[in-house]
Write a protein that holds these residues in place. Structure first.
Motif, PDB file in Angstrom:
ATOM      1  N   VAL A 215       0.863  -1.188   0.000  1.00  0.00           N
ATOM      2  CA  VAL A 215       0.000   0.000   0.000  1.00  0.00           C
ATOM      3  C   VAL A 215       0.895   1.232   0.000  1.00  0.00           C
ATOM      4  O   VAL A 215       1.754   1.396   0.863  1.00  0.00           O
ATOM      5  N   VAL A 216       0.690   2.091  -0.989  1.00  0.00           N
ATOM      6  CA  VAL A 216       1.433   3.351  -1.115  1.00  0.00           C
ATOM      7  C   VAL A 216       0.428   4.480  -0.900  1.00  0.00           C
ATOM      8  O   VAL A 216      -0.619   4.509  -1.557  1.00  0.00           O
ATOM      9  N   TYR A 217       0.730   5.393   0.021  1.00  0.00           N
ATOM     10  CA  TYR A 217      -0.270   6.413   0.343  1.00  0.00           C
ATOM     11  C   TYR A 217       0.374   7.714   0.791  1.00  0.00           C
ATOM     12  O   TYR A 217       1.536   7.751   1.189  1.00  0.00           O
TER      13      TYR A 217
ATOM     14  N   ASN B 266      -7.074   9.373   4.147  1.00  0.00           N
ATOM     15  CA  ASN B 266      -7.569  10.037   2.943  1.00  0.00           C
ATOM     16  C   ASN B 266      -7.621   9.040   1.791  1.00  0.00           C
ATOM     17  O   ASN B 266      -7.241   7.876   1.947  1.00  0.00           O
ATOM     18  N   SER B 267      -8.107   9.503   0.658  1.00  0.00           N
ATOM     19  CA  SER B 267      -8.316   8.608  -0.482  1.00  0.00           C
ATOM     20  C   SER B 267      -7.140   8.577  -1.454  1.00  0.00           C
ATOM     21  O   SER B 267      -7.236   7.983  -2.531  1.00  0.00           O
ATOM     22  N   TYR B 268      -6.017   9.189  -1.078  1.00  0.00           N
ATOM     23  CA  TYR B 268      -4.860   9.226  -1.969  1.00  0.00           C
ATOM     24  C   TYR B 268      -3.937   8.052  -1.669  1.00  0.00           C
ATOM     25  O   TYR B 268      -2.938   8.180  -0.973  1.00  0.00           O
ATOM     26  N   PHE B 269      -4.313   6.903  -2.192  1.00  0.00           N
ATOM     27  CA  PHE B 269      -3.533   5.685  -1.975  1.00  0.00           C
ATOM     28  C   PHE B 269      -3.686   4.759  -3.175  1.00  0.00           C
ATOM     29  O   PHE B 269      -4.583   4.937  -4.014  1.00  0.00           O
ATOM     30  N   ALA B 270      -2.800   3.782  -3.227  1.00  0.00           N
ATOM     31  CA  ALA B 270      -2.862   2.768  -4.273  1.00  0.00           C
ATOM     32  C   ALA B 270      -2.256   1.479  -3.729  1.00  0.00           C
ATOM     33  O   ALA B 270      -1.506   1.504  -2.746  1.00  0.00           O
ATOM     34  N   LYS B 271      -2.593   0.382  -4.374  1.00  0.00           N
ATOM     35  CA  LYS B 271      -2.011  -0.915  -4.012  1.00  0.00           C
ATOM     36  C   LYS B 271      -1.259  -1.446  -5.222  1.00  0.00           C
ATOM     37  O   LYS B 271      -1.773  -1.410  -6.343  1.00  0.00           O
ATOM     38  N   THR B 272      -0.042  -1.913  -4.991  1.00  0.00           N
ATOM     39  CA  THR B 272       0.779  -2.371  -6.111  1.00  0.00           C
ATOM     40  C   THR B 272       0.259  -3.668  -6.705  1.00  0.00           C
ATOM     41  O   THR B 272      -0.315  -4.510  -6.021  1.00  0.00           O
ATOM     42  N   GLY B 273       0.520  -3.816  -8.014  1.00  0.00           N
ATOM     43  CA  GLY B 273       0.241  -5.072  -8.697  1.00  0.00           C
ATOM     44  C   GLY B 273       1.425  -6.011  -8.562  1.00  0.00           C
ATOM     45  O   GLY B 273       2.385  -5.731  -7.833  1.00  0.00           O
ATOM     46  N   ASN B 274       1.373  -7.131  -9.261  1.00  0.00           N
ATOM     47  CA  ASN B 274       2.447  -8.131  -9.171  1.00  0.00           C
ATOM     48  C   ASN B 274       3.808  -7.566  -9.549  1.00  0.00           C
ATOM     49  O   ASN B 274       4.839  -7.988  -9.024  1.00  0.00           O
TER      50      ASN B 274
END
Length: 197
Positions: A43-45, A143-151
């Motif tokens: 998780v990158v945020y 907050n909603s500024y996040f992402a989850k990495t793919g493979n």
């Protein structure tokens, strides 16, 4: 003639829309998780974005298929209600002993969907006391500024207001990483991160 031409040009200029994307920026990049077969589920945020962020109207779902929680990692905004489904032909018991969110949904089958609202920042580790090999994580973020990495470790966070922020990562086994990052309007900032420990 000149007056008509000027009015025509002016009307065309006024009609040109201003795109919202030009007022915001994007962060994209890759996370490399060392000594791991893949770099997924990081998780990158952004930790320090001001404002109030409402949870989504549609609840995210954590399902149970083939004795596995899907997804394995779910990042959400604080206040989000998560639906816990069971797509297996056997009963499961979903619970968390984490300090940020303790709950026990009891044992239930595929005909029931249960819900939990996550109202505090932090990590909730999920488990099933029927099948001890099952595990998953829910990350509650401010907050909603996040992402989850793919493979491949890739991630993208969009529509970020211009400014300077602290970018952080979460991984179930590696130490958190953080760095300062500047976001400019209409620009994409690329970041490469290595998680070693």
């Amino acid at each position: 003639m000149f007056k008509r031409l000027f009015c025509l040009i002016f009307s065309v200029l006024v009609a040109v829309p201003v795109f919202a994307g030009e007022k915001s920026g994007t962060i994209t990049g890759k996370v490399k998780v060392f000594r791991a077969r893949r770099s997924a589920d990081v998780v990158v945020y952004l930790a320090d974005v001001s404002g109030k962020f409402k949870p989504p109207a549609n609840h995210p779902v954590v399902d149970q298929k083939n004795l596995t929680f899907i997804p394995h990692v779910l990042p959400i905004v604080i206040g989000t209600t998560v639906d816990f489904a069971n797509s297996d032909n056997v009963k499961h018991n979903v619970y968390s002993s984490s300090e940020t969110k303790k709950f026990n949904l009891g044992t239930y089958g595929s005909e029931i969907v249960k819900q939990v609202t996550f109202d505090k920042e932090g990590e909730a580790a999920l488990a099933c006391n029927v099948h001890t090999e099952m595990s998953a994580y829910i990350m509650m973020l401010p907050n909603s500024y996040f992402a989850k990495t793919g493979n491949d470790g890739g991630f993208t966070i969009t529509d970020i207001p211009p400014g300077e922020y602290t970018l952080k990562t979460w991984h179930e086994k590696k130490r958190p990483y953080q760095q300062k990052v500047t976001v400019e309007a209409g620009q994409t900032t690329e970041i490469n991160i290595k998680l070693k420990r």
